[in-house]
Motif scaffolding. Structure first.
Motif, PDB file in Angstrom:
ATOM      1  N   ASN A 133       6.728 -15.596   4.970  1.00 49.92           N
ATOM      2  CA  ASN A 133       7.207 -14.767   3.865  1.00 49.92           C
ATOM      3  C   ASN A 133       6.133 -14.514   2.804  1.00 49.92           C
ATOM      4  O   ASN A 133       6.430 -14.070   1.712  1.00 49.92           O
ATOM      5  CB  ASN A 133       8.424 -15.438   3.209  1.00 49.92           C
ATOM      6  N   GLU A 134       4.869 -14.804   3.141  1.00 47.87           N
ATOM      7  CA  GLU A 134       3.807 -14.608   2.186  1.00 47.87           C
ATOM      8  C   GLU A 134       3.489 -13.132   2.023  1.00 47.87           C
ATOM      9  O   GLU A 134       3.534 -12.362   2.994  1.00 47.87           O
ATOM     10  CB  GLU A 134       2.553 -15.374   2.616  1.00 47.87           C
ATOM     11  N   PHE A 135       3.117 -12.766   0.790  1.00 43.03           N
ATOM     12  CA  PHE A 135       2.855 -11.364   0.469  1.00 43.03           C
ATOM     13  C   PHE A 135       1.735 -10.793   1.326  1.00 43.03           C
ATOM     14  O   PHE A 135       1.850  -9.677   1.845  1.00 43.03           O
ATOM     15  CB  PHE A 135       2.501 -11.232  -1.014  1.00 43.03           C
ATOM     16  N   PHE A 136       0.642 -11.524   1.500  1.00 46.58           N
ATOM     17  CA  PHE A 136      -0.514 -10.997   2.233  1.00 46.58           C
ATOM     18  C   PHE A 136      -0.160 -10.659   3.677  1.00 46.58           C
ATOM     19  O   PHE A 136      -0.555  -9.618   4.200  1.00 46.58           O
ATOM     20  CB  PHE A 136      -1.671 -12.010   2.203  1.00 46.58           C
ATOM     21  N   MET A 137       0.608 -11.530   4.336  1.00 50.57           N
ATOM     22  CA  MET A 137       1.004 -11.268   5.718  1.00 50.57           C
ATOM     23  C   MET A 137       1.959 -10.091   5.794  1.00 50.57           C
ATOM     24  O   MET A 137       1.896  -9.268   6.709  1.00 50.57           O
ATOM     25  CB  MET A 137       1.650 -12.520   6.331  1.00 50.57           C
ATOM     26  N   ASN A 138       2.871 -10.000   4.820  1.00 50.85           N
ATOM     27  CA  ASN A 138       3.781  -8.853   4.770  1.00 50.85           C
ATOM     28  C   ASN A 138       2.994  -7.549   4.632  1.00 50.85           C
ATOM     29  O   ASN A 138       3.313  -6.540   5.259  1.00 50.85           O
ATOM     30  CB  ASN A 138       4.747  -8.993   3.593  1.00 50.85           C
ATOM     31  N   PHE A 139       1.969  -7.596   3.786  1.00 51.51           N
ATOM     32  CA  PHE A 139       1.136  -6.413   3.554  1.00 51.51           C
ATOM     33  C   PHE A 139       0.410  -6.009   4.833  1.00 51.51           C
ATOM     34  O   PHE A 139       0.411  -4.831   5.206  1.00 51.51           O
ATOM     35  CB  PHE A 139       0.126  -6.700   2.437  1.00 51.51           C
ATOM     36  N   LEU A 140      -0.197  -6.967   5.513  1.00 53.22           N
ATOM     37  CA  LEU A 140      -0.922  -6.665   6.750  1.00 53.22           C
ATOM     38  C   LEU A 140       0.022  -6.133   7.828  1.00 53.22           C
ATOM     39  O   LEU A 140      -0.305  -5.196   8.558  1.00 53.22           O
ATOM     40  CB  LEU A 140      -1.625  -7.926   7.271  1.00 53.22           C
ATOM     41  N   ASN A 141       1.210  -6.729   7.917  1.00 51.19           N
ATOM     42  CA  ASN A 141       2.183  -6.305   8.925  1.00 51.19           C
ATOM     43  C   ASN A 141       2.725  -4.901   8.657  1.00 51.19           C
ATOM     44  O   ASN A 141       3.205  -4.229   9.564  1.00 51.19           O
ATOM     45  CB  ASN A 141       3.349  -7.296   8.980  1.00 51.19           C
ATOM     46  N   SER A 142       2.647  -4.468   7.398  1.00 51.23           N
ATOM     47  CA  SER A 142       3.157  -3.143   7.037  1.00 51.23           C
ATOM     48  C   SER A 142       2.147  -2.035   7.315  1.00 51.23           C
ATOM     49  O   SER A 142       2.515  -0.862   7.363  1.00 51.23           O
ATOM     50  CB  SER A 142       3.545  -3.118   5.553  1.00 51.23           C
ATOM     51  N   LEU A 143       0.883  -2.402   7.465  1.00 51.68           N
ATOM     52  CA  LEU A 143      -0.150  -1.400   7.741  1.00 51.68           C
ATOM     53  C   LEU A 143      -0.008  -0.865   9.160  1.00 51.68           C
ATOM     54  O   LEU A 143       0.306  -1.614  10.087  1.00 51.68           O
ATOM     55  CB  LEU A 143      -1.544  -2.003   7.559  1.00 51.68           C
ATOM     56  N   ASP A 144      -0.247   0.427   9.313  1.00 49.30           N
ATOM     57  CA  ASP A 144      -0.151   1.039  10.634  1.00 49.30           C
ATOM     58  C   ASP A 144      -1.249   2.091  10.767  1.00 49.30           C
ATOM     59  O   ASP A 144      -1.401   2.962   9.910  1.00 49.30           O
ATOM     60  CB  ASP A 144       1.225   1.683  10.829  1.00 49.30           C
ATOM     61  N   LEU A 145      -2.039   2.008  11.830  1.00 48.13           N
ATOM     62  CA  LEU A 145      -3.165   2.907  12.034  1.00 48.13           C
ATOM     63  C   LEU A 145      -2.717   4.371  12.067  1.00 48.13           C
ATOM     64  O   LEU A 145      -3.342   5.241  11.460  1.00 48.13           O
ATOM     65  CB  LEU A 145      -3.883   2.553  13.339  1.00 48.13           C
ATOM     66  N   PHE A 146      -1.614   4.645  12.761  1.00 44.84           N
ATOM     67  CA  PHE A 146      -1.145   6.023  12.899  1.00 44.84           C
ATOM     68  C   PHE A 146      -0.661   6.583  11.558  1.00 44.84           C
ATOM     69  O   PHE A 146      -0.829   7.770  11.281  1.00 44.84           O
ATOM     70  CB  PHE A 146      -0.025   6.110  13.941  1.00 44.84           C
ATOM     71  N   THR A 147      -0.082   5.734  10.733  1.00 53.69           N
ATOM     72  CA  THR A 147       0.365   6.175   9.409  1.00 53.69           C
ATOM     73  C   THR A 147      -0.827   6.441   8.499  1.00 53.69           C
ATOM     74  O   THR A 147      -0.804   7.367   7.686  1.00 53.69           O
ATOM     75  CB  THR A 147       1.288   5.120   8.765  1.00 53.69           C
ATOM     76  N   ILE A 148      -1.880   5.633   8.643  1.00 57.47           N
ATOM     77  CA  ILE A 148      -3.101   5.854   7.867  1.00 57.47           C
ATOM     78  C   ILE A 148      -3.732   7.197   8.239  1.00 57.47           C
ATOM     79  O   ILE A 148      -4.164   7.966   7.376  1.00 57.47           O
ATOM     80  CB  ILE A 148      -4.100   4.695   8.104  1.00 57.47           C
ATOM     81  N   ILE A 149      -3.760   7.492   9.543  1.00 59.65           N
ATOM     82  CA  ILE A 149      -4.276   8.791  10.001  1.00 59.65           C
ATOM     83  C   ILE A 149      -3.402   9.913   9.463  1.00 59.65           C
ATOM     84  O   ILE A 149      -3.897  10.963   9.021  1.00 59.65           O
ATOM     85  CB  ILE A 149      -4.335   8.840  11.538  1.00 59.65           C
ATOM     86  N   TYR A 150      -2.082   9.700   9.483  1.00 59.43           N
ATOM     87  CA  TYR A 150      -1.124  10.684   8.960  1.00 59.43           C
ATOM     88  C   TYR A 150      -1.419  10.994   7.494  1.00 59.43           C
ATOM     89  O   TYR A 150      -1.465  12.165   7.097  1.00 59.43           O
ATOM     90  CB  TYR A 150       0.290  10.130   9.123  1.00 59.43           C
ATOM     91  N   CYS A 151      -1.641   9.960   6.694  1.00 59.40           N
ATOM     92  CA  CYS A 151      -1.946  10.151   5.268  1.00 59.40           C
ATOM     93  C   CYS A 151      -3.264  10.900   5.084  1.00 59.40           C
ATOM     94  O   CYS A 151      -3.391  11.740   4.191  1.00 59.40           O
ATOM     95  CB  CYS A 151      -2.009   8.806   4.555  1.00 59.40           C
ATOM     96  N   GLY A 152      -4.246  10.601   5.942  1.00 58.68           N
ATOM     97  CA  GLY A 152      -5.530  11.279   5.866  1.00 58.68           C
ATOM     98  C   GLY A 152      -5.407  12.771   6.148  1.00 58.68           C
ATOM     99  O   GLY A 152      -5.987  13.607   5.439  1.00 58.68           O
TER     100      GLY A 152
END
Length: 232
Positions: free
Chosen positions: A174-193
């Motif tokens: 339940n740590e914030f850092f792991m939650n943050f990493l798990n929420s990242l998605d390569l395809f979503t990052i490309i989508y935002c770009g």
């Protein structure tokens, strides 16, 4: 003089190299509708195939408490329930891309209206639809890959292949850092770009502030999700 003339002539050609400018100048409405149909039809067909071959598991909904029915068992023993679930999944897959693109377009319209100092030129709704439609291609590819891999593995894959949980499984930390990493998605990052580049292409904005704004909103959403929602 000859050099100046060449520079002036080359500008339209340079603009045509930008796919967003090209789409805006060549039957944009057809480009939007065609892509919508491809997204919806392909996802609908794949979802129905996966739903038939690899049924979705409702294990996470079963708490083991008395009085709560086993949803997986109920569906497996009722062909009508299976058929209904497949139909619902197919309809949902068909309309999800369209609804998502429309809502994102409305969001971008509000965004460009609020941040007028960044977007010096008003972006039309048609160009916003082009931007969100082209950008959705990344999320479409993500969904297609997830469905195809579900068929190959013989089990329903819930997470994007571009996210950490697909490779590590569900994280109970339940740590914030792991939650943050798990929420990242390569395809979503490309989508935002792609989204940011489209907004830059259709306005007189500078590229850095536009990218900073879009990715700033994306990371704020992830931080909020990591703080207030359970880990994926």
């Amino acid at each position: 003089m000859e050099g100046d003339k060449n520079i002036q002539v080359s500008k339209p050609d340079d603009l045509e190299l930008n796919p967003f400018i090209h789409l805006a100048n060549h039957k944009p409405k057809i480009a939007i509708i065609t892509r919508w149909l491809v997204f919806s039809v392909v996802l609908c067909i794949l979802t129905v195939i996966v739903a038939n071959k690899v049924p979705y598991s409702f294990e996470q909904l079963n708490t083991g408490e008395e009085g709560i029915p086993d949803i997986n068992k109920f569906i497996s023993e009722n062909p009508s329930a299976q058929s209904f679930l497949i139909i619902v999944q197919g309809i949902s897959a068909f309309f999800t891309p369209i609804i998502f693109i429309i809502l994102t377009t409305v969001g971008l319209k509000i965004l460009t209206s609020i941040f007028k100092p960044i977007f010096k030129e008003k972006v039309s709704m048609q160009n916003l639809f082009l931007t969100t439609t082209v950008a959705y291609t990344s999320l479409f590819i993500s969904s297609v890959l997830r469905l195809i891999f579900s068929l190959i593995k013989g089990e329903f894959i819930l997470y994007s292949l571009g996210s950490l949980p697909y490779y590590t499984g569900r994280n109970s930390d339940n740590e914030f850092f792991m939650n943050f990493l798990n929420s990242l998605d390569l395809f979503t990052i490309i989508y935002c770009g792609i989204l940011a580049f489209g907004l830059y292409s259709y306005s007189k904005a500078k590229i850095k502030p536009v990218f900073a704004l879009i990715f700033g909103i994306y990371f704020l959403l992830i931080i909020g999700q990591s703080l207030f929602l359970p880990p994926v």
